[in-house]
Design a protein around this motif. Sequence first.
Motif, PDB file in Angstrom:
ATOM      1  N   ILE A   1      -4.426   1.769 -14.561  1.00 50.59           N
ATOM      2  CA  ILE A   1      -5.245   1.533 -13.377  1.00 50.59           C
ATOM      3  C   ILE A   1      -4.380   1.733 -11.353  1.00 50.59           C
ATOM      4  CG2 ILE A   1      -5.648  -0.728 -14.468  1.00 50.59           C
ATOM      5  CD1 ILE A   1      -3.804  -2.236 -13.032  1.00 50.59           C
ATOM      6  N   CYS A   2      -3.199   3.091 -11.839  1.00 49.70           N
ATOM      7  CA  CYS A   2      -2.534   3.287 -10.633  1.00 49.70           C
ATOM      8  C   CYS A   2      -2.153   4.334 -10.681  1.00 49.70           C
ATOM      9  CB  CYS A   2      -1.708   1.801 -10.013  1.00 49.70           C
ATOM     10  SG  CYS A   2      -0.520   2.369  -8.374  1.00 49.70           S
ATOM     11  N   PRO A   3      -3.064   5.268  -9.616  1.00 48.30           N
ATOM     12  CA  PRO A   3      -2.386   6.654  -9.618  1.00 48.30           C
ATOM     13  C   PRO A   3      -1.207   6.845  -8.372  1.00 48.30           C
ATOM     14  CG  PRO A   3      -4.312   5.501  -7.208  1.00 48.30           C
ATOM     15  CD  PRO A   3      -3.637   4.656  -8.123  1.00 48.30           C
ATOM     16  N   VAL A   4       0.340   6.631  -9.598  1.00 48.13           N
ATOM     17  CA  VAL A   4       0.871   6.515  -9.153  1.00 48.13           C
ATOM     18  C   VAL A   4       1.637   6.389  -7.688  1.00 48.13           C
ATOM     19  CG1 VAL A   4       3.315   7.707  -9.797  1.00 48.13           C
ATOM     20  CG2 VAL A   4       1.503   7.796 -11.188  1.00 48.13           C
ATOM     21  N   THR A   5       2.306   7.970  -6.774  1.00 49.34           N
ATOM     22  CA  THR A   5       3.078   7.731  -5.315  1.00 49.34           C
ATOM     23  C   THR A   5       1.267   7.651  -4.256  1.00 49.34           C
ATOM     24  OG1 THR A   5       4.295   8.810  -6.455  1.00 49.34           O
ATOM     25  CG2 THR A   5       3.855   9.309  -3.658  1.00 49.34           C
ATOM     26  N   ALA A   6       0.443   7.889  -4.917  1.00 46.68           N
ATOM     27  CA  ALA A   6      -1.000   7.787  -3.987  1.00 46.68           C
ATOM     28  C   ALA A   6      -1.098   6.835  -3.457  1.00 46.68           C
ATOM     29  CB  ALA A   6      -2.043   9.187  -4.108  1.00 46.68           C
ATOM     30  N   GLY A   7      -0.910   6.062  -5.098  1.00 45.32           N
ATOM     31  CA  GLY A   7      -1.112   4.393  -4.675  1.00 45.32           C
ATOM     32  C   GLY A   7      -0.765   3.690  -4.059  1.00 45.32           C
ATOM     33  N   CYS A   8       0.561   3.725  -2.965  1.00 46.73           N
ATOM     34  CA  CYS A   8       0.994   3.010  -2.495  1.00 46.73           C
ATOM     35  C   CYS A   8       1.311   3.441  -1.107  1.00 46.73           C
ATOM     36  CB  CYS A   8       1.999   2.550  -2.659  1.00 46.73           C
ATOM     37  SG  CYS A   8       3.587   0.811  -1.953  1.00 46.73           S
ATOM     38  N   HIS A   9       0.255   2.558  -0.324  1.00 45.85           N
ATOM     39  CA  HIS A   9       0.456   3.096   1.105  1.00 45.85           C
ATOM     40  C   HIS A   9       1.494   2.658   2.144  1.00 45.85           C
ATOM     41  CE1 HIS A   9      -1.979   6.832   0.850  1.00 45.85           C
ATOM     42  NE2 HIS A   9      -2.488   5.667   0.163  1.00 45.85           N
ATOM     43  N   ILE A  10       2.792   2.594   3.028  1.00 42.51           N
ATOM     44  CA  ILE A  10       3.817   1.951   4.027  1.00 42.51           C
ATOM     45  C   ILE A  10       3.723   1.962   5.319  1.00 42.51           C
ATOM     46  CG2 ILE A  10       5.486   0.515   4.147  1.00 42.51           C
ATOM     47  CD1 ILE A  10       6.458   0.716   1.007  1.00 42.51           C
ATOM     48  N   TRP A  11       3.513   1.801   5.928  1.00 44.64           N
ATOM     49  CA  TRP A  11       3.437   1.427   7.471  1.00 44.64           C
ATOM     50  C   TRP A  11       4.090   0.614   8.384  1.00 44.64           C
ATOM     51  CZ3 TRP A  11      -0.971   0.682   5.062  1.00 44.64           C
ATOM     52  CH2 TRP A  11      -1.277  -0.976   4.906  1.00 44.64           C
ATOM     53  N   SER A  12       4.798   0.900   9.272  1.00 40.55           N
ATOM     54  CA  SER A  12       5.701   0.447  10.478  1.00 40.55           C
ATOM     55  C   SER A  12       5.055  -0.657  11.561  1.00 40.55           C
ATOM     56  CB  SER A  12       6.283   0.920  11.196  1.00 40.55           C
ATOM     57  OG  SER A  12       7.198   0.444  12.462  1.00 40.55           O
ATOM     58  N   ALA A  13       5.015  -2.113  11.157  1.00 40.04           N
ATOM     59  CA  ALA A  13       4.037  -2.341  11.722  1.00 40.04           C
ATOM     60  C   ALA A  13       3.735  -1.882  14.186  1.00 40.04           C
ATOM     61  CB  ALA A  13       4.758  -4.255  12.546  1.00 40.04           C
ATOM     62  N   ASN A  14       4.837  -1.847  14.323  1.00 42.55           N
ATOM     63  CA  ASN A  14       5.353  -1.341  15.560  1.00 42.55           C
ATOM     64  C   ASN A  14       4.934   0.538  15.657  1.00 42.55           C
ATOM     65  OD1 ASN A  14       7.660   0.273  15.315  1.00 42.55           O
ATOM     66  ND2 ASN A  14       8.629  -1.279  17.099  1.00 42.55           N
ATOM     67  N   GLY A  15       3.836   1.292  14.589  1.00 41.67           N
ATOM     68  CA  GLY A  15       4.343   2.327  14.565  1.00 41.67           C
ATOM     69  C   GLY A  15       5.652   3.703  14.746  1.00 41.67           C
ATOM     70  N   SER A  16       6.407   3.152  14.820  1.00 43.20           N
ATOM     71  CA  SER A  16       7.908   3.775  14.722  1.00 43.20           C
ATOM     72  C   SER A  16       8.119   3.808  13.000  1.00 43.20           C
ATOM     73  CB  SER A  16       8.540   3.451  15.965  1.00 43.20           C
ATOM     74  OG  SER A  16       9.828   3.858  15.334  1.00 43.20           O
ATOM     75  N   LYS A  17       9.249   4.934  12.612  1.00 44.70           N
ATOM     76  CA  LYS A  17       9.432   4.783  11.597  1.00 44.70           C
ATOM     77  C   LYS A  17      10.241   4.912  11.266  1.00 44.70           C
ATOM     78  CE  LYS A  17       6.024   6.784   8.707  1.00 44.70           C
ATOM     79  NZ  LYS A  17       5.630   8.130   7.818  1.00 44.70           N
ATOM     80  N   ASP A  18      11.147   4.750  12.637  1.00 44.42           N
ATOM     81  CA  ASP A  18      12.883   4.615  12.487  1.00 44.42           C
ATOM     82  C   ASP A  18      13.477   3.289  12.518  1.00 44.42           C
ATOM     83  OD1 ASP A  18      13.204   7.489  14.020  1.00 44.42           O
ATOM     84  OD2 ASP A  18      12.728   6.698  15.822  1.00 44.42           O
TER      85      ASP A  18
ATOM     86  N   GLY B   1       2.637  -2.385   3.280  1.00 46.80           N
ATOM     87  CA  GLY B   1       1.254  -1.790   3.056  1.00 46.80           C
ATOM     88  C   GLY B   1       0.404  -2.340   2.457  1.00 46.80           C
ATOM     89  N   THR B   2      -0.459  -0.992   1.615  1.00 50.10           N
ATOM     90  CA  THR B   2      -0.960  -2.068   0.898  1.00 50.10           C
ATOM     91  C   THR B   2      -0.950  -1.185  -1.173  1.00 50.10           C
ATOM     92  OG1 THR B   2      -2.496   0.055   0.894  1.00 50.10           O
ATOM     93  CG2 THR B   2      -2.819  -2.415   1.955  1.00 50.10           C
ATOM     94  N   ILE B   3      -1.169  -1.160  -2.082  1.00 49.30           N
ATOM     95  CA  ILE B   3      -0.971  -0.642  -3.577  1.00 49.30           C
ATOM     96  C   ILE B   3      -2.044  -0.309  -4.029  1.00 49.30           C
ATOM     97  CG2 ILE B   3      -0.443  -0.615  -5.576  1.00 49.30           C
ATOM     98  CD1 ILE B   3       1.904  -2.773  -4.471  1.00 49.30           C
ATOM     99  N   GLN B   4      -2.584   0.650  -4.082  1.00 54.80           N
ATOM    100  CA  GLN B   4      -4.003   0.637  -4.720  1.00 54.80           C
ATOM    101  C   GLN B   4      -4.271   0.963  -5.906  1.00 54.80           C
ATOM    102  OE1 GLN B   4      -6.416   4.454  -3.550  1.00 54.80           O
ATOM    103  NE2 GLN B   4      -8.144   3.735  -3.771  1.00 54.80           N
ATOM    104  N   TYR B   5      -4.794  -0.486  -6.394  1.00 54.62           N
ATOM    105  CA  TYR B   5      -5.206  -0.503  -8.163  1.00 54.62           C
ATOM    106  C   TYR B   5      -6.367   0.119  -8.571  1.00 54.62           C
ATOM    107  CZ  TYR B   5      -1.261  -2.765  -8.606  1.00 54.62           C
ATOM    108  OH  TYR B   5       0.275  -3.720  -8.442  1.00 54.62           O
ATOM    109  N   MET B   6      -7.260   1.158  -9.292  1.00 51.84           N
ATOM    110  CA  MET B   6      -8.484   1.857  -9.783  1.00 51.84           C
ATOM    111  C   MET B   6      -8.900   0.990 -11.112  1.00 51.84           C
ATOM    112  SD  MET B   6      -8.599   3.828  -6.977  1.00 51.84           S
ATOM    113  CE  MET B   6     -10.207   4.417  -7.342  1.00 51.84           C
ATOM    114  N   ILE B   7     -10.039   0.097 -10.613  1.00 49.90           N
ATOM    115  CA  ILE B   7      -9.825  -1.033 -11.564  1.00 49.90           C
ATOM    116  C   ILE B   7     -11.345  -0.491 -12.726  1.00 49.90           C
ATOM    117  CG2 ILE B   7      -8.811  -2.849 -10.704  1.00 49.90           C
ATOM    118  CD1 ILE B   7     -10.686  -4.209  -9.803  1.00 49.90           C
ATOM    119  N   ASP B   8     -11.525  -0.164 -12.327  1.00 48.93           N
ATOM    120  CA  ASP B   8     -13.662   0.467 -13.008  1.00 48.93           C
ATOM    121  C   ASP B   8     -13.523   0.803 -14.467  1.00 48.93           C
ATOM    122  OD1 ASP B   8     -12.663   2.701 -12.033  1.00 48.93           O
ATOM    123  OD2 ASP B   8     -13.904   3.784 -11.295  1.00 48.93           O
ATOM    124  N   LYS B   9     -12.022   1.173 -14.760  1.00 50.18           N
ATOM    125  CA  LYS B   9     -12.208   1.523 -15.975  1.00 50.18           C
ATOM    126  C   LYS B   9     -11.440   0.676 -16.881  1.00 50.18           C
ATOM    127  CE  LYS B   9     -12.314   6.741 -15.750  1.00 50.18           C
ATOM    128  NZ  LYS B   9     -12.443   6.795 -14.243  1.00 50.18           N
TER     129      LYS B   9
END
Length: 169
Positions: free
Chosen positions: A67-84, A94-102
Amino acid sequence: MITFKPVKENMVSVRQVENKGYVVLRMRKDMTQIRSLLYPVTFEFKKNVRKNIYYFENSYFAKNEEICPVTAGCHIWSANGSKDLILSYKRFDGTIQYMIDKDRNLQDNKADEYKRMLVEKRDIIHVSLKEFKDKHSELVKTYFEGDSIILHFHNHKKLIDVPVRMSFE
């Protein structure tokens, strides 16, 4: 605070914190079932040394790989735009994407949301995380609990990997 994991050499500290966002459900193009579920997560990172360190990327590992496409399934970003990273905790959403259609069981558990999407003629709906957890707590335990993530940080010389066991409480 839910989880705290210090890193070897104590260069970076990470904790997973409560998220008050929304679970996003997306319908398939043919409108026959819900295709995916985006689950919100929040982390706080801080550096423990006076060196330049920034969040680089992650590798997500779902307990239920189907139900989860490994690495491409989680996106994380900084609340202020800077990754430092800074010397105090800094929020990263962030969000974790689960593919649940199957997965038939997941589709059956989402019957009410599917009907709502059809009635409202919408291909995307947002459900508060609290409402989702209250209604589908058993599903969360069965399908999501036990997932893990490796957070990758960089100090312009080498990668710093931080493994974290995800918590969905």
